[in-house]
Design an enzyme around this catalytic site. Structure first.
Site, PDB file in Angstrom:
ATOM      1  N   ASN A 207       0.846  -1.200   0.050  1.00  0.00           N
ATOM      2  CA  ASN A 207       0.042   0.129  -0.078  1.00  0.00           C
ATOM      3  C   ASN A 207       0.840   1.163   0.169  1.00  0.00           C
ATOM      4  O   ASN A 207       1.570   1.509   1.000  1.00  0.00           O
ATOM      5  CB  ASN A 207      -0.800  -0.034   1.291  1.00  0.00           C
ATOM      6  CG  ASN A 207      -1.987   1.094   1.121  1.00  0.00           C
ATOM      7  OD1 ASN A 207      -1.875   2.093   0.438  1.00  0.00           O
ATOM      8  ND2 ASN A 207      -2.990   1.074   2.269  1.00  0.00           N
TER       9      ASN A 207
ATOM     10  N   ARG B 262      -3.113  -2.058  -3.259  1.00  0.00           N
ATOM     11  CA  ARG B 262      -4.319  -1.174  -3.352  1.00  0.00           C
ATOM     12  C   ARG B 262      -4.133  -0.073  -4.096  1.00  0.00           C
ATOM     13  O   ARG B 262      -3.244   0.669  -4.460  1.00  0.00           O
ATOM     14  CB  ARG B 262      -4.317  -0.730  -1.824  1.00  0.00           C
ATOM     15  CG  ARG B 262      -5.473   0.387  -1.735  1.00  0.00           C
ATOM     16  CD  ARG B 262      -5.300   1.261  -0.543  1.00  0.00           C
ATOM     17  NE  ARG B 262      -6.392   2.375  -0.317  1.00  0.00           N
ATOM     18  CZ  ARG B 262      -6.178   3.327   0.106  1.00  0.00           C
ATOM     19  NH1 ARG B 262      -5.084   3.771   0.660  1.00  0.00           N
ATOM     20  NH2 ARG B 262      -7.185   4.184   0.258  1.00  0.00           N
TER      21      ARG B 262
ATOM     22  N   HIS C 171     -12.873   3.807  -0.334  1.00  0.00           N
ATOM     23  CA  HIS C 171     -12.578   2.850   1.088  1.00  0.00           C
ATOM     24  C   HIS C 171     -13.311   1.563   0.784  1.00  0.00           C
ATOM     25  O   HIS C 171     -13.496   0.860   1.774  1.00  0.00           O
ATOM     26  CB  HIS C 171     -13.044   3.552   2.079  1.00  0.00           C
ATOM     27  CG  HIS C 171     -12.194   4.880   2.708  1.00  0.00           C
ATOM     28  ND1 HIS C 171     -12.891   6.080   3.097  1.00  0.00           N
ATOM     29  CD2 HIS C 171     -10.987   4.984   2.800  1.00  0.00           C
ATOM     30  CE1 HIS C 171     -12.002   6.939   3.003  1.00  0.00           C
ATOM     31  NE2 HIS C 171     -10.885   6.380   2.937  1.00  0.00           N
TER      32      HIS C 171
ATOM     33  N   ARG D 165      -8.667  17.337   3.590  1.00  0.00           N
ATOM     34  CA  ARG D 165      -9.716  17.569   2.450  1.00  0.00           C
ATOM     35  C   ARG D 165     -10.975  17.852   2.841  1.00  0.00           C
ATOM     36  O   ARG D 165     -11.332  17.697   4.102  1.00  0.00           O
ATOM     37  CB  ARG D 165      -9.971  16.228   1.592  1.00  0.00           C
ATOM     38  CG  ARG D 165      -8.875  15.929   0.898  1.00  0.00           C
ATOM     39  CD  ARG D 165      -8.746  14.247   0.156  1.00  0.00           C
ATOM     40  NE  ARG D 165      -8.232  13.309   1.295  1.00  0.00           N
ATOM     41  CZ  ARG D 165      -8.260  12.045   1.063  1.00  0.00           C
ATOM     42  NH1 ARG D 165      -9.078  11.396   0.267  1.00  0.00           N
ATOM     43  NH2 ARG D 165      -7.558  11.425   1.987  1.00  0.00           N
TER      44      ARG D 165
ATOM     45  N   GLU E  66      -7.790  -3.952   5.563  1.00  0.00           N
ATOM     46  CA  GLU E  66      -8.034  -3.850   3.928  1.00  0.00           C
ATOM     47  C   GLU E  66      -6.572  -4.811   3.431  1.00  0.00           C
ATOM     48  O   GLU E  66      -6.864  -5.347   2.440  1.00  0.00           O
ATOM     49  CB  GLU E  66      -7.557  -2.410   3.822  1.00  0.00           C
ATOM     50  CG  GLU E  66      -8.854  -1.333   3.953  1.00  0.00           C
ATOM     51  CD  GLU E  66      -8.315  -0.241   3.969  1.00  0.00           C
ATOM     52  OE1 GLU E  66      -8.919   0.709   3.399  1.00  0.00           O
ATOM     53  OE2 GLU E  66      -7.181   0.359   4.855  1.00  0.00           O
TER      54      GLU E  66
END
Length: 403
Positions: A8, A92, A180, A240, A378
């Protein structure tokens, strides 16, 4: 024993995990590590399955100037010191665009198509692809699989994913994707084990971290998400802004004279909790700060989570459970408590003791809506997908040879 390497990659760090593949096809985590401080203070850290440190070493800046160099260093450590040669590498990738609704094996054509979506995820996509291209160039025979954060949401009904713009733009790929997805997919698979009484019902999951979003699950499938075309929508995040009137972007360009590139940098790097607080993009620092702006940033975050919970409950026509996950959701009892207060009208009542001890179920017995804290994984999801794609390719190859 066969193993799968999960990667990742970000802009200044490369996280990796190694999973052993047992004889019955089950995955067992062996190592977890990361190379961070890329281009500034490079450092390799890794731990074994029991959490004990197995590596902690610094490198000169010039030795690890970028993500490909970090991959080279991490790969050398795994190969030369751990004696690990993976059967495949899983990655990912944040944005799969309209092309990909499931994990796929890597080739040059796949990489070229994914590079087209870099502008839709500028903080992630180029860095996600860097180690893929590095391995493809240096170890072309090593199988690689890409797993997308958008794939889990691709079964949404059209009414949830279409923008009110001319249809030709939707055909070009301008639509709501959601992100996600690997986290939500893991939660959906985990719920039948940890909370079977709600797993097939109407569940709102809050993935709250530096990147934050929420997802509505029905029967373990995503039907709505707070994120859209890019990872700028929905909840406020570390840097963000979350939901934003498009007119703000027009104002920045027309009245403030900002270029598209400047607006992009501003929205991805200077807004969210960082912009609101003027203190930090890290919720942990905000919670220990006495600055009124830091306190307001937390309140704003909690308020927006409450608003979106109502939206997702409306999409589901009710709510049978609420799940917290990811960094803030798993670790901040105070943020969970404040969000739960906002959800009281939905029937949520949190048990303070269970919440402070980070129990699996933190709601009171009388709560009409049970509330859970379920750690996401994940990387395991990526490893499972990688193994599945690899086994499918092998099976197809055997059938072709037999025919």
């Amino acid at each position: 024993m066969d193993s799968i390497l999960v990667v990742n990659a970000g802009s200044s760090s490369v996280k990796f995990q190694v999973f052993a593949v047992d004889g019955d096809g089950r995955l067992r985590r062996q190592f977890k590590g990361q190379m961070d401080g890329i281009g500034s203070r490079p450092r390799l850290r890794a731990s074994g399955a029991n959490g004990d440190a197995v590596a902690d070493r610094a490198y000169p800046i010039e030795a690890v100037p970028d993500v490909p160099a970090a991959m080279t260093v991490a790969s050398a450590w795994l190969r030369d010191e751990v004696r690990m040669t993976p059967m495949a590498v899983g990655h990912r990738v944040v944005h799969g665009g309209p092309d990909y609704d499931r994990p796929v094996a890597v080739d040059h054509a796949v990489v070229a198509r994914l590079e087209r979506f870099a502008a839709l995820a500028p903080l992630h996509q180029p860095h996600n692809l860097a180690p893929i291209k590095s391995i493809l160039a240096n170890f072309p025979a090593l199988p690689q699989v890409v797993c997308f954060d958008t794939a889990f949401h691709r079964n949404h009904p059209d009414v949830a994913d279409v923008y009110a713009i001319p249809h030709r733009l939707h055909e070009e790929g301008v639509r709501r994707y959601g992100f996600h997805g690997l986290s939500y997919e893991y939660i959906a698979r985990k719920l039948p084990e940890v909370a079977p009484e709600v797993a097939q019902g109407r569940v709102v999951v809050a993935h709250l971290g530096s990147g934050a979003s929420m997802c509505a699950l029905r029967g373990g499938r995503s039907i709505e998400s707070t994120l859209g075309f890019t990872a700028l929508d929905g909840l406020p995040m570390g840097t963000r802004p979350g939901q934003l009137d498009p007119g703000v972007v027009l104002y920045l360009m027309l009245a403030k004279g900002m270029t598209p590139a400047e607006v992009q940098d501003f929205l991805y790097k200077d807004c969210g909790l960082k912009g609101l607080s003027g203190v930090s993009n890290d919720m942990r620092e905000l919670q220990t700060s006495s600055d009124p702006r830091a306190l307001f940033a937390i309140e704003y975050f909690v308020y927006r989570v409450g608003l979106y919970a109502g939206m997702l409950a409306a999409a589901l026509q009710g709510m049978d459970a609420f799940v917290f996950t990811a960094g803030i959701g798993e670790n901040s009892a105070s943020v969970r408590a404040r969000i739960a207060d906002r959800l009281g009208w939905l029937g949520v009542a949190v048990d303070p003791l269970a919440n402070s001890s980070h129990a699996l179920k933190i709601s009171q017995a009388a709560s009409r809506v049970p509330v859970y804290v379920v750690p996401t994984d994940e990387e395991r999801m990526i490893a499972e997908h990688t193994l599945s794609v690899l086994l499918t390719k092998r099976s197809n190859a055997r059938r072709e040879r037999a025919s």
